[in-house]
Design an enzyme around this catalytic site. Structure first.
Site, short mmCIF file in Angstrom:
data_model
loop_
_atom_site.label_atom_id
_atom_site.label_comp_id
_atom_site.label_asym_id
_atom_site.label_seq_id
_atom_site.Cartn_x
_atom_site.Cartn_y
_atom_site.Cartn_z
N ARG A 166 0.82 -1.22 0.00
CA ARG A 166 0.00 0.00 0.00
C ARG A 166 0.85 1.26 0.00
NH1 ARG A 166 -2.06 -3.56 -1.37
NH2 ARG A 166 -3.90 -4.66 -0.61
N SER A 250 -10.98 0.64 3.78
CA SER A 250 -10.18 0.24 4.95
C SER A 250 -9.41 1.46 5.47
CB SER A 250 -9.21 -0.88 4.59
OG SER A 250 -9.92 -2.03 4.19
N GLU A 370 -4.59 4.34 6.27
CA GLU A 370 -4.35 4.07 4.86
C GLU A 370 -4.68 5.27 3.96
OE1 GLU A 370 -6.00 0.84 1.66
OE2 GLU A 370 -5.10 0.09 3.49
#
Length: 378
Positions: A166, A250, A370
């Site tokens: 990520r 998320s 995130e």
């Protein structure tokens, strides 16, 4: 380039927070995008680009700078140098899920597990999007990007993007600047041509999500359909009538920890091995080579552990809210912080900090956000 009256960012982001910025521009073609960037950079003002707004958490105070909406679209099919494959060059503002649907409809494999991920194609390499064990770095060939204050875009191979879990050199992580301040103009992927024959699913996470027990080839359309069903059940498909989807997906990353740390967690905590780099090369200068290569230190194994499990097992259940707050956890998925209607960024930040503190107190791990945070502190 089209300058428009600024729109409140709460209307353009899936978390539904943020006031109108000082200035806003729209770019619907590649040329407009490049012109808008040059215009903003010439002013010296702060800026950021906005695609689908699905991975952005914006603070309550107006952004004192320019926001450039990237609305470019288009898919170009190119020959691949590899047999049985095809390349797609896609404009940065194109919907990611529309690209996945395009590929699946034509029997092009490699991104089907990432069905339903919101946002735009240009944002995908920035955080190396992925789902169920499939990541864009597996099919990404190169990006066309333009560095801040440069006159023209350049082509950057995927290997130079610093892709990780990520992350990339282009991602602005909370608390630190991105390694390279640039804007993606287009993205090129290399996909396998499977046609109607489908493909054998080998990844553990994806097989588990699909409920597969054997290794027979399955149609790409079937994989996409099952993934969309799974994401919908978790509130991870945008729905204007479902507050569970008024989120950034998320909110916290699954934690990447050394294997020794993972062993200290309860055995029922879901975990997945992080694949080591098997292609690393050791370069020894000739003037220092004496016939023996140095012994390579075996890298410590890393493990990805489920942030959702950590949250729920720290005592925070789905649907949890702090008293009198309009922010809450999704009722369907413990990783999604959702705006239950009119929540401010301050309310969402308070909930995020509370979750971080509970997980840290229970398991000693600090969950990292995130989304890209603009004008927000955790």
């Amino acid at each position: 380039m089209i300058e428009i009256p600024p729109i409140a960012l709460r209307e353009l982001t899936t978390l539904r927070t943020g006031a109108a910025p000082q200035r806003m521009l729209e770019a619907r073609t590649r040329e407009q995008l490049l012109a808008a960037l040059q215009d903003v950079w010439a002013t010296g003002d702060d800026w950021f680009v906005l695609g689908g707004g699905s991975n952005l958490f914006v603070g309550d105070a107006p952004f004192e700078g320019a926001v450039i909406r990237v609305l470019t679209e288009g898919i170009e099919e190119l020959p691949s140098p590899h047999a049985g494959r095809v390349r797609l060059r896609v404009q940065a503002g194109h919907s990611w899920d529309a690209l996945v649907a395009y590929a699946v409809d034509r029997g092009y494999a490699g991104i089907e597990a990432m069905s339903g991920i919101p946002g735009t194609v240009g944002a995908a390499p920035v955080q190396n999007v992925g789902a169920y064990g499939q990541e864009i770095q597996e099919t990404l060939v190169e990006v066309e990007l333009i560095d801040e204050h440069e006159d023209a875009p350049t082509i950057l191979p995927a290997a130079e993007l610093g892709l990780g879990f990520r992350t990339s050199v282009l991602k602005h992580h909370y608390g630190e600047a991105e390694g390279r301040r640039a804007v993606i103009v287009s993205v090129t992927l290399d996909l396998a041509v499977t046609g109607d024959a489908g493909r054998v699913v080998r990844g553990e996470q994806l097989r588990r999500a699909l409920g597969l027990e054997d290794y027979e080839a399955v149609p790409l359309a079937w994989v996409r359909s099952r993934i969309l069903e799974t994401r919908a059940a978790k509130g991870m498909l945008l729905d204007a009538d479902d507050p569970d989807t008024w989120s950034a997906g998320s909110f916290f990353q699954n934690a990447i920890v050394p294997e020794t740390v993972a062993r200290s967690l309860p055995p029922e905590c879901p975990r997945w091995p992080v694949e080591p780099d098997l292609d690393s090369v050791t370069v020894i200068p000739l003037d220092s080579y004496h016939g023996l290569a140095p012994r390579e230190e075996k890298p410590l194994a890393s493990v990805k552990v489920s942030a959702a499990w950590l949250i729920e097992n720290s005592g925070i259940r789905r649907g949890f809210r702090l008293p009198q707050s309009r922010a809450g956890l999704s009722t369907k998925h413990a990783l999604a912080l959702s705006n239950r209607g009119g929540a401010t960024a301050a309310e969402l930040s308070e909930l995020a900090r509370f979750i971080q503190s509970r997980v840290h107190a229970e398991f000693g791990l600090l969950l990292q956000p995130e989304p890209v945070l603009v004008g927000v502190d955790l």
